[in-house]
Scaffold this motif. Structure first.
Motif, PDB file in Angstrom:
ATOM      1  N   LEU A 167      -5.746  -2.991  -1.894  1.00 58.06           N
ATOM      2  CA  LEU A 167      -4.821  -2.802  -0.780  1.00 58.06           C
ATOM      3  C   LEU A 167      -4.474  -1.328  -0.680  1.00 58.06           C
ATOM      4  O   LEU A 167      -4.066  -0.715  -1.673  1.00 58.06           O
ATOM      5  N   MET A 168      -4.608  -0.739   0.532  1.00 54.74           N
ATOM      6  CA  MET A 168      -4.299   0.679   0.706  1.00 54.74           C
ATOM      7  C   MET A 168      -3.591   0.938   2.023  1.00 54.74           C
ATOM      8  O   MET A 168      -3.830   0.249   3.021  1.00 54.74           O
ATOM      9  N   VAL A 169      -2.745   1.953   2.009  1.00 53.15           N
ATOM     10  CA  VAL A 169      -2.127   2.470   3.226  1.00 53.15           C
ATOM     11  C   VAL A 169      -3.026   3.566   3.787  1.00 53.15           C
ATOM     12  O   VAL A 169      -3.458   4.449   3.040  1.00 53.15           O
ATOM     13  N   HIS A 170      -3.303   3.503   5.085  1.00 53.86           N
ATOM     14  CA  HIS A 170      -4.123   4.544   5.714  1.00 53.86           C
ATOM     15  C   HIS A 170      -3.299   5.797   5.980  1.00 53.86           C
ATOM     16  O   HIS A 170      -3.677   6.895   5.570  1.00 53.86           O
ATOM     17  N   GLY A 171      -2.156   5.635   6.668  1.00 53.81           N
ATOM     18  CA  GLY A 171      -1.292   6.769   6.963  1.00 53.81           C
ATOM     19  C   GLY A 171       0.087   6.535   6.392  1.00 53.81           C
ATOM     20  O   GLY A 171       0.790   5.612   6.802  1.00 53.81           O
ATOM     21  N   GLU A 172       0.479   7.354   5.402  1.00 60.00           N
ATOM     22  CA  GLU A 172       1.785   7.229   4.739  1.00 60.00           C
ATOM     23  C   GLU A 172       2.824   8.047   5.500  1.00 60.00           C
ATOM     24  O   GLU A 172       2.879   9.261   5.373  1.00 60.00           O
ATOM     25  N   THR A 173       3.657   7.375   6.276  1.00 62.18           N
ATOM     26  CA  THR A 173       4.662   8.111   7.033  1.00 62.18           C
ATOM     27  C   THR A 173       5.739   8.705   6.134  1.00 62.18           C
ATOM     28  O   THR A 173       6.432   9.645   6.529  1.00 62.18           O
ATOM     29  N   SER A 174       5.911   8.168   4.923  1.00 57.11           N
ATOM     30  CA  SER A 174       6.949   8.700   4.036  1.00 57.11           C
ATOM     31  C   SER A 174       6.604  10.101   3.543  1.00 57.11           C
ATOM     32  O   SER A 174       7.505  10.886   3.222  1.00 57.11           O
ATOM     33  N   THR A 175       5.315  10.419   3.485  1.00 59.22           N
ATOM     34  CA  THR A 175       4.881  11.737   2.993  1.00 59.22           C
ATOM     35  C   THR A 175       4.069  12.522   4.015  1.00 59.22           C
ATOM     36  O   THR A 175       3.743  13.684   3.782  1.00 59.22           O
ATOM     37  N   GLY A 176       3.706  11.870   5.116  1.00 59.59           N
ATOM     38  CA  GLY A 176       2.904  12.545   6.139  1.00 59.59           C
ATOM     39  C   GLY A 176       1.480  12.812   5.708  1.00 59.59           C
ATOM     40  O   GLY A 176       0.881  13.791   6.144  1.00 59.59           O
ATOM     41  N   VAL A 179      -2.213  -4.240 -10.166  1.00 62.20           N
ATOM     42  CA  VAL A 179      -2.455  -3.011 -10.909  1.00 62.20           C
ATOM     43  C   VAL A 179      -2.216  -1.846  -9.961  1.00 62.20           C
ATOM     44  O   VAL A 179      -2.821  -1.776  -8.887  1.00 62.20           O
ATOM     45  N   ALA A 180      -1.318  -0.937 -10.340  1.00 60.82           N
ATOM     46  CA  ALA A 180      -1.016   0.224  -9.507  1.00 60.82           C
ATOM     47  C   ALA A 180      -1.809   1.432  -9.979  1.00 60.82           C
ATOM     48  O   ALA A 180      -2.044   1.614 -11.172  1.00 60.82           O
ATOM     49  N   LEU A 181      -2.210   2.237  -9.016  1.00 59.59           N
ATOM     50  CA  LEU A 181      -2.821   3.532  -9.287  1.00 59.59           C
ATOM     51  C   LEU A 181      -1.947   4.541  -8.548  1.00 59.59           C
ATOM     52  O   LEU A 181      -1.826   4.476  -7.327  1.00 59.59           O
ATOM     53  N   ASP A 182      -1.301   5.442  -9.279  1.00 59.21           N
ATOM     54  CA  ASP A 182      -0.292   6.316  -8.684  1.00 59.21           C
ATOM     55  C   ASP A 182      -0.804   7.728  -8.462  1.00 59.21           C
ATOM     56  O   ASP A 182      -1.554   8.270  -9.270  1.00 59.21           O
ATOM     57  N   LYS A 183      -0.365   8.309  -7.358  1.00 54.48           N
ATOM     58  CA  LYS A 183      -0.675   9.699  -7.004  1.00 54.48           C
ATOM     59  C   LYS A 183       0.640  10.396  -6.633  1.00 54.48           C
ATOM     60  O   LYS A 183       1.513   9.803  -6.012  1.00 54.48           O
ATOM     61  N   ILE A 234      -1.230   3.933  -4.823  1.00 52.22           N
ATOM     62  CA  ILE A 234       0.059   4.254  -4.199  1.00 52.22           C
ATOM     63  C   ILE A 234       0.240   5.760  -4.115  1.00 52.22           C
ATOM     64  O   ILE A 234       0.148   6.458  -5.126  1.00 52.22           O
ATOM     65  N   TYR A 235       0.518   6.250  -2.904  1.00 55.02           N
ATOM     66  CA  TYR A 235       0.805   7.678  -2.740  1.00 55.02           C
ATOM     67  C   TYR A 235       2.020   7.908  -1.842  1.00 55.02           C
ATOM     68  O   TYR A 235       2.204   8.981  -1.285  1.00 55.02           O
ATOM     69  N   TRP A 240       3.372  12.251  -4.724  1.00 54.73           N
ATOM     70  CA  TRP A 240       3.653  12.248  -3.291  1.00 54.73           C
ATOM     71  C   TRP A 240       3.324  13.617  -2.705  1.00 54.73           C
ATOM     72  O   TRP A 240       3.589  14.653  -3.318  1.00 54.73           O
ATOM     73  N   GLY A 241       2.746  13.602  -1.512  1.00 56.12           N
ATOM     74  CA  GLY A 241       2.294  14.832  -0.860  1.00 56.12           C
ATOM     75  C   GLY A 241       0.797  15.033  -0.996  1.00 56.12           C
ATOM     76  O   GLY A 241       0.239  15.957  -0.402  1.00 56.12           O
ATOM     77  N   GLU A 242       0.152  14.157  -1.774  1.00 54.84           N
ATOM     78  CA  GLU A 242      -1.294  14.190  -1.972  1.00 54.84           C
ATOM     79  C   GLU A 242      -1.868  12.827  -1.608  1.00 54.84           C
ATOM     80  O   GLU A 242      -1.133  11.873  -1.345  1.00 54.84           O
ATOM     81  N   VAL A 243      -3.191  12.707  -1.584  1.00 55.45           N
ATOM     82  CA  VAL A 243      -3.864  11.418  -1.478  1.00 55.45           C
ATOM     83  C   VAL A 243      -4.905  11.338  -2.596  1.00 55.45           C
ATOM     84  O   VAL A 243      -5.114  12.297  -3.343  1.00 55.45           O
ATOM     85  N   PHE A 244      -5.567  10.203  -2.692  1.00 56.16           N
ATOM     86  CA  PHE A 244      -6.573  10.005  -3.721  1.00 56.16           C
ATOM     87  C   PHE A 244      -7.916  10.568  -3.293  1.00 56.16           C
ATOM     88  O   PHE A 244      -8.309  10.446  -2.121  1.00 56.16           O
ATOM     89  N   GLU A 245      -8.614  11.161  -4.224  1.00 56.04           N
ATOM     90  CA  GLU A 245     -10.039  11.374  -4.018  1.00 56.04           C
ATOM     91  C   GLU A 245     -10.698  10.000  -4.064  1.00 56.04           C
ATOM     92  O   GLU A 245     -10.373   9.185  -4.947  1.00 56.04           O
ATOM     93  N   PRO A 246     -11.590   9.677  -3.129  1.00 57.61           N
ATOM     94  CA  PRO A 246     -12.188   8.347  -3.145  1.00 57.61           C
ATOM     95  C   PRO A 246     -12.770   7.949  -4.499  1.00 57.61           C
ATOM     96  O   PRO A 246     -12.665   6.783  -4.910  1.00 57.61           O
ATOM     97  N   ASP A 247     -13.346   8.911  -5.210  1.00 57.31           N
ATOM     98  CA  ASP A 247     -13.948   8.598  -6.512  1.00 57.31           C
ATOM     99  C   ASP A 247     -12.910   8.102  -7.513  1.00 57.31           C
ATOM    100  O   ASP A 247     -13.243   7.325  -8.420  1.00 57.31           O
ATOM    101  N   GLU A 248     -11.648   8.554  -7.379  1.00 56.02           N
ATOM    102  CA  GLU A 248     -10.594   8.070  -8.279  1.00 56.02           C
ATOM    103  C   GLU A 248     -10.369   6.570  -8.089  1.00 56.02           C
ATOM    104  O   GLU A 248     -10.223   5.815  -9.053  1.00 56.02           O
ATOM    105  N   VAL A 249     -10.323   6.157  -6.828  1.00 53.26           N
ATOM    106  CA  VAL A 249     -10.101   4.741  -6.537  1.00 53.26           C
ATOM    107  C   VAL A 249     -11.329   3.930  -6.928  1.00 53.26           C
ATOM    108  O   VAL A 249     -11.219   2.841  -7.512  1.00 53.26           O
ATOM    109  N   ILE A 250     -12.510   4.452  -6.637  1.00 52.44           N
ATOM    110  CA  ILE A 250     -13.750   3.737  -6.960  1.00 52.44           C
ATOM    111  C   ILE A 250     -13.876   3.557  -8.475  1.00 52.44           C
ATOM    112  O   ILE A 250     -14.304   2.493  -8.960  1.00 52.44           O
ATOM    113  N   ALA A 251     -13.485   4.563  -9.251  1.00 52.98           N
ATOM    114  CA  ALA A 251     -13.513   4.440 -10.710  1.00 52.98           C
ATOM    115  C   ALA A 251     -12.553   3.347 -11.182  1.00 52.98           C
ATOM    116  O   ALA A 251     -12.873   2.560 -12.087  1.00 52.98           O
ATOM    117  N   ALA A 252     -11.360   3.282 -10.581  1.00 50.58           N
ATOM    118  CA  ALA A 252     -10.381   2.253 -10.948  1.00 50.58           C
ATOM    119  C   ALA A 252     -10.896   0.863 -10.581  1.00 50.58           C
ATOM    120  O   ALA A 252     -10.661  -0.108 -11.320  1.00 50.58           O
TER     121      ALA A 252
END
Length: 410
Positions: free
Chosen positions: A142-151, A114-118, A94-95, A120-132
């Motif tokens: 489940l992931m959002v590609h483009g977060e309109t709430s944070t741009g 299970v939530a993985l939080d970042k 979630i970002y 707001w204003g940033e995104v995840f490094e792929p390795d962070e998600v892959i580690a989780a």
């Protein structure tokens, strides 16, 4: 005495929000065409056209690519309700606001979420998600590609490949990005993608284009057997019978029967909306995907240059900026809602505020689909400058428009 109602005549607007956006006049014209019966061969041919064009849009060879009748959220609910079985472990990085929405819907589906939080204003490094993923071993990510709430926009390819290698279903909300930036379903190993009509496709809200592959279809098919009494050995999950899909309207197994060659009756198709979606897709494909993506990048660049030349600060990490939404920090001492109100009342321009921790702190300006034009970008820059000066902000008058024009002249 019966009340007299005036004829409907909505005010003309320049809509520069992250959705909905202005609708292409050719789409509005298509919405007015005569109704066909949903099993009329002429109409089913239009359904087939729409599926074929959606495959091109999603950049996929998937068999299944069709719209869910309802707003974008109906597409998200249809995919998640059909793929998530109660007890499934689901990882949601979630970002922004719409990652939280995926979490909520997955929880309602009975998942162990299970939530993985970042921040707001940033995104995840792929390795962070892959580690989780390696730590949690979820059934779905489940992931959002483009977060309109944070741009912001999340890189997906490495995450998709990691999910594929480990047999995990990867589901992506591409509501804000489809038709405005690349969404490479097959190349990024995405198993199911949900899009929206009211953003970069410039079609009214009311349909949610989706696509999913054979891996997702197999899980849907296994659950379908429960409903039809067709369980066979090997269909059990943890010693229990697979639970059937709870929703009838949003059951992808039944919608497949409706959109497939059998044309089994499921619901009455939204005839006029399908006309509009098909025309929107036709316009997009005539323009060309790469040309359309380049158009969105060009107008984004002009808008950003103009805002910065006015002395405004853009919000968020620029390295992961969502090309179709630009977030602006509201200047100190300026009433952000009063500025938005004057833009609407005096100039007929609508921009957006934000949600949660960002409410009252940023404006969000969309450059999406038909709204993404030089006329609109210059209009919003000039109007925003005038309104800010009216509200006491000290700005270099004229610099914003000149900076944008320099981008267009390059």
């Amino acid at each position: 005495m019966m009340k007299s109602y005036r004829e409907l005549s909505p005010s003309p607007r320049t809509i520069m929000t992250p959705g909905p956006v202005e609708v292409d006049p050719r789409v509005l014209r298509a919405l007015s065409y005569p109704i066909l019966g949903q099993f009329d061969p002429e109409f089913t041919a239009l359904m087939n056209d729409t599926m074929e064009m959606l495959r091109s849009l999603f950049q996929t060879d998937n068999r299944w690519a069709y719209p869910i009748d309802g707003t974008s959220r109906s597409g998200i609910e249809a995919v998640l309700n059909s793929l998530i079985e109660p007890g499934d472990k689901v990882l949601v990085p979630i970002y922004g606001r719409f990652g939280n929405l995926l979490y909520e819907i997955a929880e309602r589906c009975g998942a162990e979420v299970v939530a993985l939080d970042k921040e707001w204003g940033e995104v995840f490094e792929p390795d962070e998600v892959i580690a989780a993923i390696g730590q949690e071993h979820p059934a779905l990510v489940l992931m959002v590609h483009g977060e309109t709430s944070t741009g912001r926009m999340q890189p997906l390819e490495a995450i998709g490949k990691a999910c594929r290698e480990q047999g995990i279903l990867f589901v992506v909300d591409a509501v804000a990005t489809i038709g405005g930036v690349p969404v490479e379903t097959d190349a990024w190993c995405i198993d199911a993608v949900i899009g929206g009509t009211q953003k970069c496709l410039s079609v009214p809200s009311g349909m949610a284009p989706i696509t999913y592959n054979d891996r997702a279809e197999r899980k849907i098919a296994a659950r379908k057997k429960v409903e039809r009494g067709l369980l066979v050995p090997g269909d059990a999950v943890s010693g229990n019978r697979r639970p059937a899909i709870q929703s009838n309207y949003l059951d992808l197994s039944q919608l497949q029967d409706y959109w497939g060659p059998a044309r089994l009756n499921h619901h009455t198709e939204m005839t006029s909306m399908l006309y509009g979606l098909r025309e929107g897709l036709r316009i997009l494909l005539v323009e060309g995907l790469e040309e359309r993506f380049a158009r969105h990048r060009r107008h984004e660049a002009a808008l950003m240059a103009g805002l910065e030349a006015m002395g405004l600060t853009l919000y968020g990490n620029p390295a992961c900026k969502l090309p179709v939404v630009t977030c602006v920090t509201i200047p100190e001492g300026v009433d952000g809602e009063a500025v938005r109100s004057m833009l609407l009342s005096s100039f007929g321009i609508e921009i957006a505020s934000s949600f949660g921790v960002l409410k009252g702190k940023i404006w969000r300006i969309g450059t999406m689909g038909y709204s993404c034009s030089q006329k609109n970008v210059l209009h919003v820059l000039g109007a925003l400058e005038a309104v800010l000066i009216r509200h006491g902000a000290a700005l270099p008058a004229g610099e914003g428009l000149q900076a944008a024009l320099a981008v267009y002249d390059a």
